[in-house]
Design a protein around this motif. Structure first.
Motif, short mmCIF file in Angstrom:
data_model
loop_
_atom_site.label_atom_id
_atom_site.label_comp_id
_atom_site.label_asym_id
_atom_site.label_seq_id
_atom_site.Cartn_x
_atom_site.Cartn_y
_atom_site.Cartn_z
N ILE A 26 29.17 94.44 20.99
CA ILE A 26 29.24 93.06 20.54
C ILE A 26 27.84 92.53 20.22
CG2 ILE A 26 29.76 90.70 21.26
CD1 ILE A 26 32.13 91.93 22.85
N ARG A 30 27.00 93.52 16.20
CA ARG A 30 27.09 92.36 15.32
C ARG A 30 25.80 92.18 14.51
NH1 ARG A 30 28.96 87.32 18.33
NH2 ARG A 30 30.85 88.55 18.34
N LEU A 31 24.66 92.33 15.19
CA LEU A 31 23.38 92.19 14.49
C LEU A 31 23.19 93.26 13.43
CD1 LEU A 31 21.07 91.37 17.53
CD2 LEU A 31 21.89 89.79 15.78
N GLU A 33 25.54 95.05 11.94
CA GLU A 33 26.52 94.88 10.86
C GLU A 33 26.07 93.78 9.89
OE1 GLU A 33 31.25 94.00 10.15
OE2 GLU A 33 30.42 93.84 12.16
N GLU A 34 25.54 92.70 10.42
CA GLU A 34 25.05 91.62 9.56
C GLU A 34 23.87 92.09 8.69
OE1 GLU A 34 24.09 88.32 12.08
OE2 GLU A 34 26.20 87.89 12.52
N ALA A 38 29.15 95.94 6.60
CA ALA A 38 30.24 96.53 7.38
C ALA A 38 30.47 98.00 7.06
CB ALA A 38 31.52 95.73 7.16
N TYR A 41 27.68 100.22 8.39
CA TYR A 41 27.80 100.24 9.84
C TYR A 41 28.92 101.18 10.28
CZ TYR A 41 28.38 98.56 14.61
OH TYR A 41 28.50 98.49 15.96
#
Length: 69
Positions: A26, A30-31, A33-34, A38, A41
Protein backbone atom coordinates in the motif's frame (compact mmCIF):
# COMPACT_ATOMS: atom_id res chain seq x y z
CA UNK A 1 0.13 -24.04 -16.00
CA UNK A 2 1.83 -20.67 -16.26
CA UNK A 3 0.17 -19.27 -13.12
CA UNK A 4 2.39 -21.54 -11.00
CA UNK A 5 5.30 -19.23 -11.78
CA UNK A 6 3.69 -16.39 -9.79
CA UNK A 7 1.11 -17.79 -7.34
CA UNK A 8 3.63 -18.68 -4.59
CA UNK A 9 4.37 -14.94 -4.36
CA UNK A 10 0.84 -14.23 -3.11
CA UNK A 11 0.72 -17.07 -0.58
CA UNK A 12 2.16 -16.68 2.93
CA UNK A 13 2.87 -18.88 5.95
CA UNK A 14 1.85 -16.42 8.63
CA UNK A 15 -0.79 -13.71 8.96
CA UNK A 16 1.80 -11.21 10.26
CA UNK A 17 3.98 -11.73 7.17
CA UNK A 18 0.97 -11.17 4.90
CA UNK A 19 -0.11 -8.01 6.76
CA UNK A 20 3.45 -6.64 6.72
CA UNK A 21 3.76 -7.21 2.97
CA UNK A 22 0.33 -5.69 2.30
CA UNK A 23 1.28 -2.64 4.35
CA UNK A 24 4.38 -2.02 2.24
CA UNK A 25 2.45 -2.76 -0.93
CA UNK A 26 0.00 0.00 0.00
CA UNK A 27 2.72 2.49 0.98
CA UNK A 28 5.41 1.88 -1.64
CA UNK A 29 3.23 0.32 -4.30
CA UNK A 30 0.95 3.33 -4.51
CA UNK A 31 3.91 5.70 -4.90
CA UNK A 32 5.57 3.54 -7.52
CA UNK A 33 2.34 3.06 -9.46
CA UNK A 34 1.73 6.82 -9.53
CA UNK A 35 5.27 7.43 -10.75
CA UNK A 36 5.54 4.79 -13.52
CA UNK A 37 1.92 3.89 -14.29
CA UNK A 38 -0.26 0.89 -13.61
CA UNK A 39 0.84 -1.29 -16.54
CA UNK A 40 4.57 -0.86 -15.93
CA UNK A 41 4.00 -1.52 -12.23
CA UNK A 42 2.11 -4.72 -13.06
CA UNK A 43 4.87 -5.90 -15.40
CA UNK A 44 7.59 -5.18 -12.82
CA UNK A 45 5.57 -6.98 -10.13
CA UNK A 46 5.12 -10.06 -12.32
CA UNK A 47 8.78 -10.14 -13.37
CA UNK A 48 9.97 -9.82 -9.76
CA UNK A 49 7.51 -12.46 -8.54
CA UNK A 50 8.40 -14.94 -11.28
CA UNK A 51 12.12 -14.27 -10.88
CA UNK A 52 12.14 -14.69 -7.10
CA UNK A 53 9.95 -17.81 -7.25
CA UNK A 54 12.16 -19.39 -9.88
CA UNK A 55 15.30 -18.63 -7.87
CA UNK A 56 13.75 -20.02 -4.67
CA UNK A 57 12.66 -23.17 -6.49
CA UNK A 58 16.13 -23.72 -7.94
CA UNK A 59 17.83 -23.16 -4.57
CA UNK A 60 15.43 -24.84 -2.11
CA UNK A 61 13.10 -27.10 -4.05
CA UNK A 62 9.31 -27.10 -4.10
CA UNK A 63 8.55 -26.00 -0.53
CA UNK A 64 8.48 -22.20 -0.45
CA UNK A 65 5.97 -19.36 -0.25
CA UNK A 66 6.05 -15.61 -0.33
CA UNK A 67 7.28 -12.77 -2.47
CA UNK A 68 10.45 -12.17 -0.49
CA UNK A 69 12.47 -14.78 -2.40
Amino acid sequence: EAWRLFTPAILHYELFHLVFNLFWLIILGRLLEEKIGAWKYLVITLICGIGSNTAQYLMTGIRFLGYSG
